[in-house]
Design a protein around this motif. Structure first.
Motif, short mmCIF file in Angstrom:
data_model
loop_
_atom_site.label_atom_id
_atom_site.label_comp_id
_atom_site.label_asym_id
_atom_site.label_seq_id
_atom_site.Cartn_x
_atom_site.Cartn_y
_atom_site.Cartn_z
N GLU A 66 5.11 4.03 12.48
CA GLU A 66 4.22 4.37 11.37
C GLU A 66 4.02 3.17 10.45
OE1 GLU A 66 5.22 7.98 9.19
OE2 GLU A 66 6.26 8.73 10.98
N ALA A 119 0.51 1.26 9.31
CA ALA A 119 0.17 1.04 7.91
C ALA A 119 0.04 -0.45 7.60
CB ALA A 119 1.23 1.68 7.01
N SER A 161 5.41 4.54 1.95
CA SER A 161 5.86 5.81 2.51
C SER A 161 6.61 5.62 3.83
CB SER A 161 4.66 6.73 2.72
OG SER A 161 5.04 7.92 3.36
N ALA A 162 6.06 4.80 4.72
CA ALA A 162 6.71 4.54 6.02
C ALA A 162 8.04 3.81 5.81
CB ALA A 162 5.79 3.75 6.93
N SER A 171 0.84 -1.20 0.00
CA SER A 171 0.00 0.00 0.00
C SER A 171 0.88 1.25 0.00
CB SER A 171 -0.92 0.00 1.22
OG SER A 171 -0.18 0.30 2.39
N GLU A 172 0.29 2.37 -0.39
CA GLU A 172 1.02 3.64 -0.42
C GLU A 172 1.52 4.02 0.97
OE1 GLU A 172 -0.01 8.27 -1.40
OE2 GLU A 172 -0.91 6.74 -2.69
N GLU A 173 0.71 3.75 2.01
CA GLU A 173 1.11 4.08 3.39
C GLU A 173 2.31 3.24 3.83
OE1 GLU A 173 -2.85 3.21 4.77
OE2 GLU A 173 -2.98 5.24 5.62
#
Length: 196
Positions: free
Chosen positions: A135, A139, A115-116, A110-112
């Motif tokens: 984080e 996610a 990113s983390a 996933s994008e989250e």
């Protein structure tokens, strides 16, 4: 004046002792809700003299075998890399943490999660990596919802992480290996939930 100084030193000693033993007591109180701690144990050099019965265990820590099977291959890969990051943090190995996080950022997560993972990969400071790992765990939890075909994943909790705010991580085993403290407080935590 001397009496006040002596009282202050005694109170500091008592507070320090309570803080150090609170995590050891956490395993004995698995069924009780966690009480937030007021002070975090910092990874100072003076902590090295503390008696940690599990230090030898940590030095050889290789992680636990996965006992969960996923419905989706991408989630399986993302979770396997997440566990690799967790294991590297347990060993306080910033280089391996960076490497595994970079691999995770390049998966179809996933994008989250991506990113983390990039926040972890972009630093070699293990304390910043641990903050970003928090984080990543949040996610990853979203990605794990309904993702298992069989087996279990254990959601674990350390009440002392981040100055007593507490935080979570996922594990393949009920055994506690704390990624937020490594060998400083390896066994601090408890199983808070089980994902099936």
């Amino acid at each position: 004046m001397k009496k006040n100084l002596r009282n202050l030193m005694m109170l500091s000693l008592v507070a320090g002792t309570l803080t150090m033993t609170s995590c050891r007591d956490a395993e004995d109180k698995k069924d009780e809700p966690a009480e937030p701690m007021q002070n975090e144990m910092h990874q100072d050099d003076d902590m090295e003299d503390m008696d940690h019965s599990s230090q030898g265990e940590m030095k050889n820590y290789q992680g636990e075998a996965m006992n969960a099977e996923f419905k989706d291959e991408n989630t399986a890969e993302a979770y396997e890399l997440y566990v690799g990051i967790k294991d590297a943090l347990v060993n306080t190995d910033a280089e391996t943490t960076q490497s595994k996080a970079q691999e995770l950022a390049e998966t179809e997560a996933s994008e989250e999660v991506t990113s983390a993972a990039m926040k972890i990969a972009d630093t070699d400071d293990v304390n910043k990596q641990r903050e970003a790992f928090s984080e990543l765990t949040t996610a990853m939890e979203k990605q794990l919802e309904g993702a298992l075909a069989s087996g279990e994943i254990y959601k674990q909790y350390c009440p002392m992480a981040f100055e007593g705010k507490g935080d979570y991580w996922f594990s393949n085993s009920k055994d506690i290996f704390n990624p937020y403290y490594g060998d400083k407080m390896l066994k601090c935590g408890r199983v808070d939930d089980t994902i099936k």
